[in-house]
Design an enzyme around this catalytic site. Structure first.
Site, PDB file in Angstrom:
ATOM      1  N   ASP A  70      54.188  63.323  48.413  1.00  0.00           N
ATOM      2  CA  ASP A  70      53.006  63.965  48.992  1.00  0.00           C
ATOM      3  C   ASP A  70      52.556  65.156  48.160  1.00  0.00           C
ATOM      4  O   ASP A  70      51.484  65.705  48.374  1.00  0.00           O
ATOM      5  CB  ASP A  70      53.293  64.409  50.429  1.00  0.00           C
ATOM      6  CG  ASP A  70      52.995  63.306  51.418  1.00  0.00           C
ATOM      7  OD1 ASP A  70      52.315  62.341  51.035  1.00  0.00           O
ATOM      8  OD2 ASP A  70      53.442  63.400  52.578  1.00  0.00           O
ATOM      9  N   ASP A 372      60.415  61.919  64.168  1.00  0.00           N
ATOM     10  CA  ASP A 372      61.624  61.111  64.306  1.00  0.00           C
ATOM     11  C   ASP A 372      61.944  60.838  65.778  1.00  0.00           C
ATOM     12  O   ASP A 372      62.143  59.696  66.188  1.00  0.00           O
ATOM     13  CB  ASP A 372      62.808  61.769  63.589  1.00  0.00           C
ATOM     14  CG  ASP A 372      62.894  63.263  63.817  1.00  0.00           C
ATOM     15  OD1 ASP A 372      62.018  63.825  64.503  1.00  0.00           O
ATOM     16  OD2 ASP A 372      63.842  63.883  63.311  1.00  0.00           O
TER      17      ASP A 372
HETATM   18  O1  LIG Z   1      53.700  66.202  54.642  1.00  0.00           O
HETATM   19  C1  LIG Z   1      54.880  65.936  54.524  1.00  0.00           C
HETATM   20  C2  LIG Z   1      55.900  66.754  55.035  1.00  0.00           C
HETATM   21  C3  LIG Z   1      57.222  66.377  54.852  1.00  0.00           C
HETATM   22  N1  LIG Z   1      57.547  65.239  54.195  1.00  0.00           N
HETATM   23  C4  LIG Z   1      58.976  64.859  54.004  1.00  0.00           C
HETATM   24  O2  LIG Z   1      59.657  64.885  55.217  1.00  0.00           O
HETATM   25  C5  LIG Z   1      61.039  65.070  54.977  1.00  0.00           C
HETATM   26  C6  LIG Z   1      61.642  66.023  55.985  1.00  0.00           C
HETATM   27  O3  LIG Z   1      61.198  67.319  55.788  1.00  0.00           O
HETATM   28  P1  LIG Z   1      62.172  68.585  55.747  1.00  0.00           P
HETATM   29  O4  LIG Z   1      61.348  69.773  55.494  1.00  0.00           O
HETATM   30  O5  LIG Z   1      63.325  68.296  54.886  1.00  0.00           O
HETATM   31  O6  LIG Z   1      62.608  68.661  57.227  1.00  0.00           O
HETATM   32  P2  LIG Z   1      64.051  68.841  57.892  1.00  0.00           P
HETATM   33  O7  LIG Z   1      63.944  69.907  58.890  1.00  0.00           O
HETATM   34  O8  LIG Z   1      65.110  68.958  56.908  1.00  0.00           O
HETATM   35  O9  LIG Z   1      64.054  67.422  58.577  1.00  0.00           O
HETATM   36  C7  LIG Z   1      64.492  66.985  59.829  1.00  0.00           C
HETATM   37  O10 LIG Z   1      63.472  67.022  60.812  1.00  0.00           O
HETATM   38  C8  LIG Z   1      62.277  66.270  60.518  1.00  0.00           C
HETATM   39  C9  LIG Z   1      61.393  66.306  61.730  1.00  0.00           C
HETATM   40  O11 LIG Z   1      61.000  67.576  62.068  1.00  0.00           O
HETATM   41  C10 LIG Z   1      62.607  64.847  60.162  1.00  0.00           C
HETATM   42  O12 LIG Z   1      61.462  64.208  59.709  1.00  0.00           O
HETATM   43  C11 LIG Z   1      63.638  64.804  59.085  1.00  0.00           C
HETATM   44  O13 LIG Z   1      63.964  63.487  58.738  1.00  0.00           O
HETATM   45  C12 LIG Z   1      64.876  65.556  59.549  1.00  0.00           C
HETATM   46  O14 LIG Z   1      65.868  65.520  58.537  1.00  0.00           O
HETATM   47  C13 LIG Z   1      61.170  65.553  53.545  1.00  0.00           C
HETATM   48  O15 LIG Z   1      61.722  64.520  52.761  1.00  0.00           O
HETATM   49  C14 LIG Z   1      59.737  65.829  53.147  1.00  0.00           C
HETATM   50  O16 LIG Z   1      59.535  65.590  51.807  1.00  0.00           O
HETATM   51  C15 LIG Z   1      56.544  64.426  53.697  1.00  0.00           C
HETATM   52  O17 LIG Z   1      56.827  63.410  53.078  1.00  0.00           O
HETATM   53  N2  LIG Z   1      55.242  64.794  53.878  1.00  0.00           N
END
Ligand SMILES: O=c1ccn([C@@H]2O[C@H](COP(=O)(O)OP(=O)(O)O[C@H]3O[C@H](CO)[C@@H](O)[C@H](O)[C@H]3O)[C@@H](O)[C@H]2O)c(=O)[nH]1
Ligand SMILES: [Mn+2]
Length: 667
Positions: A70, A372
Site C-alpha cells: 500500500d 480481523d
Molecule cells: O492501509 C493499510 C494499513 C495496514 N496494512 C497492513 O496491515 C497489517 C497490520 O498492521 P499493523 O500496523 O502491523 O497492525 P498490528 O497492530 O500489528 O496488527 C494487528 O491488528 C490488526 C487489526 O487492527 C490486524 O489487521 C493485524 O493482522 C494484527 O496483527 C500490516 O501488515 C500493514 O502493512 C495495509 O496493508 N494497508
C-alpha cells in the site's frame, strides 16, 4: 468464565498426511505492507523469504506468494526483486544444509546490504525500465502496479521449482476509500483468483515470519482432518513474538488471552487474529458450510446465476469463472489468466468493488479498523467453526511494538475497531439472533468488543478514590467495620487469580505486574479515547484511520543489544498524542488527592467531615494502588526527552485535573 470454561486443544500429526501427499491443496500466501518507513522493506523481505522456504510438498508448484504494498514503494519492490535472486540457495538449503550454510549466510548478508543501501530516488532514475511505473506517482493516487517477480515458466529444466512471487500495489485514488488492510486483502484475493486460485490462502502481516517449516502441513491436518469441513472454516495460529523485551514491559503480549484462546477454541472456535491464519477460499467468498445449507444464493447455473455472480463478485469474466470454480468445488480447473497482469490489474482497480458484495458478504469485511475480528465473526456467523493450531515450535513469530506511543496507538486502534463492530449492523448480538453465531461465542465476542465501554466504568472507579480523599468522603467500609473484609476479599481474589494464571504459564511475577498495570493504563487511555472517537465518527465529526504500527528491527535477538540498552527500551516513552492525556491527568489527580488526604489526616481536620464519613484506609489504598499502576506516568512527569511527558500534554491534563477539583469542590 464463559470463555474459559470449555478449553479445547487440537494436536496435529503431519506424518499421517504422508500417504495423501499428492492430494495436498495449493496455497496462496498473502503478505501486506503499507509504509516503507514504519515497515522497513527488509522486514517484509524476511517474511517473504520465510514463506518461500516453507517445507511443503511440491512447494514450487503449489505455493504462490502475493505481496500487497500500500506504500507503493520502489524500494520495497526492489527489495523483493533482489530477494528472488536468493532462489538458488533454497534448493541447497534443503539438501546439504551445513556445507552451504556459509555461502547462504554471506549471500544473505549481501542481500541485506543491497536492500539497506537502496534509495528510492536513484532506483527511479537509474533502476531501469522496471521502475518506470513508479515514476512521478503519489502513493495515494496511482494506477495498479502488478509485477510478476518470479514465475515458474522461468525455471530451467531440472531446476527445482520455486514458488511464484507477485508484487501488487493496488490502484489508489482520492475519490475512493481504500479500506486499509481489509481493502488490500480483498485485492489480493481477487488478483490471486485470476492467477493461481488456490483453494487455501494464508495471510501474514509483513513482520510475521514462518518459524516452523512444517507449519503448512500442520495446518493441512486441521483443514483436511475433520469429517466435516465445517469444523475448520479457518485455522488460526496464535500470535507469538520474537525477541522482544524481558517481562513484556508494554503489556502487548496479551497473556490472559492464552487461556482465553484455548477456551473459545472449545466454543465455536478461536477468533481470527488478522495474521498467521489459513482460510478456505470459499469461506472468504461468503459460502456457508455444506451441512448448513448450500451456496447461500449462488447455487444454480444459467444466465440468472451469472447475473447473481456478477452482483456478488464484480464484472470480470475471469474472476467470475474462477469464483464459480471455487464455490462449485471444481478445484482441478486451471486458473483463468495464468499469464500477464492485465486481468489482475482490472480486478485491482479502485472502482472494481462498486455495486458488488466485496467488503460485505464477500472477502474481508469493511467498517472497522479491527477488520480481523469483524471478518472472523462474519465467518462464524455463517455457521463455520475455526480451529486453533498450536504447534511446537510456534508456526509464526512477529515483532512487538516498543515504547509508549507505538503500544498505545495499537491499543487505540484495537479499541476503536472493536467498538466500531458493536455500533455497526454487523454486531455480535444481531449475528447471534439472526444468523448462526452461537450464544456463548457471541458472549465471547461481546466481552472483547465492549472493552472501550468498560473503560468508562474503570475510569469512574479509578476516580472514586481520589474524589473521596479530596472531598473528605468515603465509599468503602471502615477498617473497623465487618464489611471491610468484602472489598479486601474481592480485590485479593482478583489479583491472585490473575497472578496464578501467569504462574501457570511459567512467567515471572514482573511480567504479571507489567501486564496488569499496562491493562489499567491502556484501558484508561486508549480504551477511553476509542469510546469517544467512535460515536464522533458515526456523527461525521471525526475520522478513524488505520495507524500502522512501527516495526522495530531492534527488537530481534540477533541485535546483540546490551542489557542496559534493553532496560532503556523497556522504559515508557511519550509523545504529544492525546492518548496520553487521560492517564497523565489521572496520575496528577491521585498525587494531589493523596497529598490533600494526608494533610487532612495530619492536621486533624477530618473531624469536620460529615458524621465521621471521611476517607479511611480503603480510600487511601485505592489511591495508592492507582498511583502504583500509573507509575510509568508519574515517572514521565519528571522525565526528560522522550521519557518525559511533553508540556502540551501536561498542560491539558492539568486543566482536566483543575476542572475535576472545581466540580468536586462544589458539593
Ligand atoms: O492501509 C493499510 C494499513 C495496514 N496494512 C497492513 O496491515 C497489517 C497490520 O498492521 P499493523 O500496523 O502491523 O497492525 P498490528 O497492530 O500489528 O496488527 C494487528 O491488528 C490488526 C487489526 O487492527 C490486524 O489487521 C493485524 O493482522 C494484527 O496483527 C500490516 O501488515 C500493514 O502493512 C495495509 O496493508 N494497508
Ligand atoms: Mn503487526
Amino acid at each position: 468464565m464463559n470463555a474459559k470454561w470449555s478449553p479445547v486443544r487440537f494436536n496435529t500429526y503431519p506424518e499421517n498426511l504422508a500417504e495423501r501427499i499428492d492430494e495436498l491443496p495449493a496455497v496462496d500466501m498473502f503478505v501486506t505492507t503499507a509504509d516503507p518507513v514504519l515497515e522497513p522493506p527488509l522486514v517484509t523481505v524476511n517474511t517473504v523469504l520465510s514463506l518461500l522456504a516453507v517445507d511443503y510438498p511440491a512447494a514450487g508448484d503449489k505455493l504462490a506468494c502475493y505481496v500487497s504494498d500500500d506504500g507503493c514503494s520502489p524500494v520495497t519492490f526492489y527489495a523483493l526483486r533482489e530477494a528472488t535472486g536468493f532462489r538458488p540457495h533454497f534448493g541447497s538449503a534443503n539438501h546439504k544444509f551445513l556445507e552451504d550454510w556459509t555461502i547462504m549466510k554471506s549471500a544473505y548478508e549481501k542481500l541485506v546490504r543491497r536492500i539497506e543501501d537502496a534509495d528510492a530516488r536513484s532506483l527511479l532514475h537509474h533502476g531501469g525500465r522496471e521502475f518506470a511505473e513508479f515514476l512521478d506517482i503519489e502513493h495515494m493516487n496511482h494506477p495498479a502496479i502488478i509485477k510478476i517477480l518470479w514465475d515458474n515458466s522461468k525455471s530451467r529444466i531440472g531446476e527445482e521449482l520455486f514458488p511464484r512471487l507477485i508484487y501488487v500495489s493496488r490502484e489508489k485514488s482520492p475519490g475512493y476509500h481504500h479500506h486499509y488492510k481489509a481493502g488490500a486483502m480483498n485485492v489480493l484475493v481477487r488478483v490471486s483468483a485470476v492467477m493461481t486460485n488456490a483453494p487455501i490462502m494464508v495471510n501474514v502481516d509483513c513482520d510475521m515470519f514462518v518459524n516452523n517449516p512444517k507449519a503448512f502441513t500442520h495446518a493441512m491436518c486441521l483443514l483436511l482432518g475433520f469429517d466435516d469441513e465445517m469444523h475448520s472454516g479457518f485455522v488460526q495460529a496464535p500470535q507469538r513474538f520474537y525477541g522482544g523485551l524481558n517481562d513484556n514491559p508494554f503489556g502487548n503480549r496479551i497473556v490472559p488471552f492464552k487461556k482465553f484462546g484455548v477456551g473459545i477454541a472449545g466454543l465455536q472456535g478461536c477468533f481470527y487474529g488478522g495474521t498467521g491464519c489459513f482460510h478456505r477460499r470459499k469461506v472468504i467468498y461468503g459460502m456457508a458450510p455444506d451441512s448448513i445449507g448450500t451456496g447461500r444464493g449462488v447455487t444454480t447455473t444459467g444466465s440468472q446465476s451469472y447475473k447473481e455472480l456478477q452482483n456478488r463478485y464484480g464484472t470480470s469474466k475471469e474472476l467470475i469463472e474462477s469464483a464459480w470454480n471455487t464455490i462449485s468445488g471444481n478445484q482441478s480447473a486451471k486458473p483463468v489468466a495464468n499469464s500477464g497482469t492485465e486481468v489482475a490489474k482490472e480486478v485491482a482497480a479502485c472502482n472494481y468493488e462498486d455495486g458488488t458484495r466485496w467488503g460485505q458478504e464477500v472477502g474481508w469485511v469493511y467498517g472497522s479498523v479491527a477488520e480481523d475480528m469483524l471478518t472472523g465473526m462474519r465467518i462464524h456467523a455463517a455457521g463455520w467453526r475455526s480451529a486453533l493450531m498450536d504447534t511446537e515450535p510456534s508456526a509464526f513469530l512477529c515483532c512487538l511494538p516498543i515504547g509508549g506511543p507505538a503500544s498505545l496507538t495499537q491499543f487505540k486502534r484495537w479499541g476503536t475497531g472493536l467498538f466500531e463492530i458493536i455500533v455497526s449492523k454487523n454486531n455480535p448480538i444481531l449475528a447471534a439472533m439472526f444468523r448462526c453465531l452461537q450464544f456463548r461465542q457471541c458472549l465471547a465476542y461481546l466481552m472483547v468488543c465492549l472493552w472501550p465501554v468498560k473503560a468508562l466504568f474503570e475510569i469512574c472507579y479509578a476516580l472514586l478514590g481520589p474524589y473521596c480523599l479530596l472531598t473528605n468522603r468515603s465509599f468503602l467500609p471502615k477498617a473497623s467495620e465487618d464489611g471491610f473484609s468484602i472489598p479486601i476479599a474481592l480485590f485479593s481474589t482478583h489479583i491472585t487469580y490473575g497472578f496464578m494464571e501467569f504462574m501457570e504459564y511459567g512467567l515471572s511475577a514482573r511480567a504479571w505486574w507489567n501486564s496488569y498495570r499496562m491493562r489499567r493504563i491502556a484501558t484508561a487511555s486508549a480504551g477511553l479515547l476509542a469510546f469517544f472517537i467512535v460515536p464522533l465518527s458515526t456523527l461525521g465529526l471525526s475520522k478513524i484511520v488505520f495507524e500502522v504500527t512501527r516495526k522495530d528491527e531492534s527488537t530481534s535477538d540477533d541485535d546483540g543489544g546490551s542489557t542496559s540498552n534493553k532496560a532503556d527500551l523497556g522504559r515508557f516513552t511519550f509523545d504529544d498524542s492525546p492518548v496520553f492525556i487521560p492517564v497523565t491527568a489521572l496520575g496528577m489527580l491521585s498525587i494531589v488527592a493523596i497529598a490533600v488526604g494526608s494533610w487532612r489526616q495530619v492536621s486533624g481536620s477530618t473531624k469536620g467531615g460529615a458524621t465521621g464519613g471521611g476517607p479511611g484506609i480503603g480510600e487511601f489504598m485505592s489511591c495508592a494502588w492507582l498511583l502504583l499502576c500509573l507509575f510509568p506516568f508519574v515517572r514521565g512527569l519528571v522525565g526528560k526527552g522522550s521519557y518525559g511527558i511533553p508540556w502540551g500534554v501536561k498542560l491539558k491534563a492539568g486543566l482536566l485535573v483543575a476542572m475535576f477539583l472545581h466540580f468536586s469542590g462544589r458539593n
